[in-house]
Write a protein that holds these residues in place. Sequence first.
Motif, PDB file in Angstrom:
ATOM      1  N   ASP A 100      -3.303  -8.415  -3.408  1.00 33.21           N
ATOM      2  CA  ASP A 100      -3.193  -9.314  -2.255  1.00 33.21           C
ATOM      3  C   ASP A 100      -2.314  -8.601  -1.232  1.00 33.21           C
ATOM      4  OD1 ASP A 100      -2.562 -11.266  -0.401  1.00 33.21           O
ATOM      5  OD2 ASP A 100      -2.399 -12.872  -1.894  1.00 33.21           O
ATOM      6  N   ALA A 102      -1.685  -9.004   2.041  1.00 36.96           N
ATOM      7  CA  ALA A 102      -0.787  -9.755   2.926  1.00 36.96           C
ATOM      8  C   ALA A 102       0.385 -10.341   2.159  1.00 36.96           C
ATOM      9  CB  ALA A 102      -1.560 -10.864   3.642  1.00 36.96           C
ATOM     10  N   ASN A 103       0.203 -10.558   0.877  1.00 45.06           N
ATOM     11  CA  ASN A 103       1.282 -11.114   0.058  1.00 45.06           C
ATOM     12  C   ASN A 103       2.104 -10.022  -0.622  1.00 45.06           C
ATOM     13  OD1 ASN A 103       2.526 -13.561  -0.864  1.00 45.06           O
ATOM     14  ND2 ASN A 103       1.701 -13.131  -2.915  1.00 45.06           N
ATOM     15  N   LEU A 104       1.678  -8.775  -0.452  1.00 49.69           N
ATOM     16  CA  LEU A 104       2.357  -7.624  -1.069  1.00 49.69           C
ATOM     17  C   LEU A 104       2.465  -7.785  -2.588  1.00 49.69           C
ATOM     18  CD1 LEU A 104       5.254  -6.971   1.503  1.00 49.69           C
ATOM     19  CD2 LEU A 104       3.223  -5.563   1.149  1.00 49.69           C
ATOM     20  N   ALA A 124      -4.548   1.281  -2.038  1.00 46.77           N
ATOM     21  CA  ALA A 124      -4.573   0.132  -1.125  1.00 46.77           C
ATOM     22  C   ALA A 124      -3.531   0.276  -0.016  1.00 46.77           C
ATOM     23  CB  ALA A 124      -4.332  -1.157  -1.913  1.00 46.77           C
ATOM     24  N   GLY A 125      -2.828   1.408  -0.007  1.00 46.51           N
ATOM     25  CA  GLY A 125      -1.857   1.655   1.063  1.00 46.51           C
ATOM     26  C   GLY A 125      -0.451   1.183   0.753  1.00 46.51           C
ATOM     27  N   PHE A 126      -0.151   0.970  -0.527  1.00 46.59           N
ATOM     28  CA  PHE A 126       1.168   0.430  -0.885  1.00 46.59           C
ATOM     29  C   PHE A 126       1.854   1.291  -1.933  1.00 46.59           C
ATOM     30  CE2 PHE A 126      -1.333  -3.183   0.589  1.00 46.59           C
ATOM     31  CZ  PHE A 126      -0.483  -3.668   1.571  1.00 46.59           C
ATOM     32  N   PRO A 214       5.546  -1.418   1.284  1.00 43.52           N
ATOM     33  CA  PRO A 214       4.839  -0.493   2.178  1.00 43.52           C
ATOM     34  C   PRO A 214       5.106   0.940   1.726  1.00 43.52           C
ATOM     35  CG  PRO A 214       6.343  -1.935   3.424  1.00 43.52           C
ATOM     36  CD  PRO A 214       6.578  -2.200   1.979  1.00 43.52           C
ATOM     37  N   ALA A 245      18.791   1.343   2.550  1.00 42.31           N
ATOM     38  CA  ALA A 245      17.723   1.221   1.560  1.00 42.31           C
ATOM     39  C   ALA A 245      16.855   2.472   1.496  1.00 42.31           C
ATOM     40  CB  ALA A 245      16.865   0.000   1.869  1.00 42.31           C
ATOM     41  N   HIS A 287      10.752   5.063   6.677  1.00 43.45           N
ATOM     42  CA  HIS A 287       9.584   4.365   7.218  1.00 43.45           C
ATOM     43  C   HIS A 287       9.209   4.856   8.608  1.00 43.45           C
ATOM     44  CE1 HIS A 287       8.602   1.522   4.105  1.00 43.45           C
ATOM     45  NE2 HIS A 287       9.864   1.681   3.762  1.00 43.45           N
ATOM     46  N   GLU A 288       9.951   5.844   9.095  1.00 43.37           N
ATOM     47  CA  GLU A 288       9.710   6.286  10.463  1.00 43.37           C
ATOM     48  C   GLU A 288       8.935   7.613  10.455  1.00 43.37           C
ATOM     49  OE1 GLU A 288      13.259   5.743  12.662  1.00 43.37           O
ATOM     50  OE2 GLU A 288      12.561   6.962  14.347  1.00 43.37           O
TER      51      GLU A 288
ATOM     52  N   ARG B 155      14.567  -9.552   2.517  1.00 41.39           N
ATOM     53  CA  ARG B 155      15.132  -8.234   2.198  1.00 41.39           C
ATOM     54  C   ARG B 155      15.930  -8.236   0.891  1.00 41.39           C
ATOM     55  NH1 ARG B 155      17.066  -4.453   0.068  1.00 41.39           N
ATOM     56  NH2 ARG B 155      18.580  -2.982   0.894  1.00 41.39           N
ATOM     57  N   ARG B 241       5.808  -2.645   7.536  1.00 38.75           N
ATOM     58  CA  ARG B 241       5.478  -1.213   7.651  1.00 38.75           C
ATOM     59  C   ARG B 241       6.416  -0.482   8.603  1.00 38.75           C
ATOM     60  NH1 ARG B 241       1.660   0.506   4.676  1.00 38.75           N
ATOM     61  NH2 ARG B 241       0.291  -1.106   3.887  1.00 38.75           N
ATOM     62  N   ARG B 299       9.128  -0.528  19.270  1.00 39.18           N
ATOM     63  CA  ARG B 299       7.878   0.084  18.827  1.00 39.18           C
ATOM     64  C   ARG B 299       7.036  -0.921  18.032  1.00 39.18           C
ATOM     65  NH1 ARG B 299       7.637   5.838  15.908  1.00 39.18           N
ATOM     66  NH2 ARG B 299       9.223   4.824  14.660  1.00 39.18           N
ATOM     67  N   VAL B 351       1.963 -15.750   0.754  1.00 38.61           N
ATOM     68  CA  VAL B 351       1.953 -15.539   2.204  1.00 38.61           C
ATOM     69  C   VAL B 351       0.530 -15.483   2.756  1.00 38.61           C
ATOM     70  CG1 VAL B 351       2.537 -13.863   4.003  1.00 38.61           C
ATOM     71  CG2 VAL B 351       4.201 -14.395   2.205  1.00 38.61           C
TER      72      VAL B 351
END
Lengths: 470, 470
Positions: A100, A102-104, A124-126, A214, A245, A287-288, B155, B241, B299, B351
């Motif tokens: 899921d 959107a629900n991570l 799935a990109g996670f 993510p 983190a 994350h950047e 968080r 993300r 951003r 969610v």
Amino acid sequence: MNHLIESLRRIVGPANVLTEGDLSAWENDWRKRERGKSLAVIRPGATKEVADVVRACAAAGVSIVPQGGNTGLVAGSTPDASGTQVVLSLQRMNAVRAIDAANLTITVEAGCVLQTLQEAAERAGFLFPLSLAAEGSCTIGGNLGTNAGGTQVVRYGNTRELCLGLEVVTAQGEVWEGLSGLRKDNTGYDLRDLFIGSEGTLGVITAATMKLYPLPSARLTAWAAVPSLDAAVTLLGLAHRHLGAGLTGFEVMGQFALSLVACHFPQQRVPLFQDVPYCVLLENSDHESQAHARAQFERLLETALESGCVSDAVVAENLTQAHQLWHIRESIPLAQAEEGLNIKHDISIPVSRIPEFVRVTDALLAREIAGVRLVNFGHLGDGNLHYNVQAPEGGDASVFLREQEARINTLVFDSVQAFGGSISAEHGVGSLKVDKLEHHKSPVALAMMRAVKRALDPQNLMNPGRVLRM
Amino acid sequence: MNHLIESLRRIVGPANVLTEGDLSAWENDWRKRERGKSLAVIRPGATKEVADVVRACAAAGVSIVPQGGNTGLVAGSTPDASGTQVVLSLQRMNAVRAIDAANLTITVEAGCVLQTLQEAAERAGFLFPLSLAAEGSCTIGGNLGTNAGGTQVVRYGNTRELCLGLEVVTAQGEVWEGLSGLRKDNTGYDLRDLFIGSEGTLGVITAATMKLYPLPSARLTAWAAVPSLDAAVTLLGLAHRHLGAGLTGFEVMGQFALSLVACHFPQQRVPLFQDVPYCVLLENSDHESQAHARAQFERLLETALESGCVSDAVVAENLTQAHQLWHIRESIPLAQAEEGLNIKHDISIPVSRIPEFVRVTDALLAREIAGVRLVNFGHLGDGNLHYNVQAPEGGDASVFLREQEARINTLVFDSVQAFGGSISAEHGVGSLKVDKLEHHKSPVALAMMRAVKRALDPQNLMNPGRVLRM
């Protein structure tokens, strides 16, 4: 018993009831500390089958040893030698049931191999952040049963912190539909966390809903030489402040541990910081961007060099170099094995007290046991050391173990207790540490644990003799 | 009973056994839903006194209602009307026992007010992230007993995730010395998490070791207009993300909820995004700098504007503006109260399913109950909505509540269950939701909860009738 075996064959199909041939893969523990003999190895393919198996065994008064990948280090998922216990292997229940986005969350069956789960998440990109040496063969059910730790705990917590809900077959053979993708749910007692870490002694975890994160844009690794463990603790504090983190790994390695890797795996090219007693492996996830991660890392290391808590450092230039550095860290247990039999302690201590614990305990062991060699490494960010003891150089390690293991364990665990620590940080209790737990855990806690065990498994058929003797 | 009162006076001192005068501060719950009558209010000053009180009450067969700041929303910490229960107030046990900077932990007594804990952490250079409306008067013991949530859960997790160890007086009046600063400890069942969220029904939490975090360098707040709840969920995914662990707040507010604030507190100047159904409050915490936090935020919002999930947005220019934005969010419950009596639902839903849940449930309520007004807001980042129901405009709210509350609760909770949600996300069960829990929790879970309760509190003297009826 023949009647039970017949029932089990009907439930899971004859091919999934193993009673003959070489069953050592299920009967012997991974470290070969215990050789068991099972009545049968049962391989159910669905939750309902697990429930039926548990009910059939309960009716026959036969005890059950739930098993995932059988990679545990404390002999917690293999049968005793009596030939009367059933091994319940979850390996066939290995589906990824749902993601899921959107629900991570991701919902998986207990027998899903950790690496399969990591890869499904990544496709799935996670990120599914649980990561440990056995990830290619351990299962998420075993990770949950033992509340496995690993190398990302400093940021993401243990398996416990990554789980939102469970599906469990109780000792009565009922299915608790506790799968849930909720991050907040205050409707009564926390049964989920009671099953997590209970090592199959309260019921059988058949599926779980786990958290996803993510994928970071960059992961960078650094290797730092530190003049002392105190300096390593100072570096940890600086890393928390600078990276927040982003700090996803903080491993410490003693020089003797590294020398074993250099000796037995010379192709690995351990960085040449041999004038310091410890090195630290740091990971920064960002994350950047890669550039931002590097700038952050370099700022941290400059500050650390200026303050004197780091004497030298390198940041891996690319992914290959990063893997090489991690590989050195992960090769320590293998290098230890090459060096010979050894005594392992998976302990935790409040981070602030680790330097003194190591000073005091190193000195104690050196005084009490001539020539002892200490292989000290671990997850300093979580206060978790693998404080292992190697036989004196040139001696017969098996004789050393036979004669000294009990005494060394007592010396180390008593010291751990004096420093407010735990005698099992991430590996669990299994059968190897049952007696030690009896000695080191408070009687009030043990009494509550026994009361809970009797309440949920009154017949004492779920993995009896592990964690607690009743 | 006189004999018990005499014993209690000896244990805690006569001044700390209250039996006369106005005891309503301890006897009535914060929302004034229940008016209780206690046998006595006992205010122990030390753990040993708590243990002695529990033993004395157990010997007399008198039940105990543990109480912190008495700010709970489900009538879980006030006595029933029988005059036979003892209120055990932890307010005098309010010390900060220790801060361990290198271990990132703080050890506090149960009666420590949350804000006092936050301030003690901040003075030492750390963040204690638990934050909720009642923080000026609720206690950490109450937060633990109810596993409180609040605005930073996206968080840092709930109170559960912030706790490393507990000191507990059991129902037998023994002290479990479970205080621990360890981040890894796999020595048996997770008793800590069993007590957390058990609302005083298994024992009395007297102290806790909690996690600390480095203070972020910057905290920025943004306010975004979103065209739908679906768009809000998309924005949440983008925020995860872009900001990673920097995302420390993600609150959603329906336009009607905001209009109540604008109407009853016009001085608050709600941002003028009145053409959208929902607004979102986001917080970005950064370990680098104010400038970096702002660049990251801008951003994110540019990407969100381009993708259409945000139609307009502002980033607070300074701390005062940020406080103003948060104050609007936090004024919604007060504006609701100004508007009149209302029916509160503290629910969670995965969610991903929240937009459909709200569509379906809004339509259902509008169809079933003419003129109903929905005040919908909450912690979307955690899937937690405060889905509250206001009486029709101009009607008599108390008549509306009397006639419709039970029916509305049933409609909402049945819908919550159909969407895989929870009927109590962060407030707990108390006595207000005991009957609802019986209906919505699985029988297997309820049976296990009862077995655990009987195992740890066989006399049923710890806060009986709350969470579970035995």
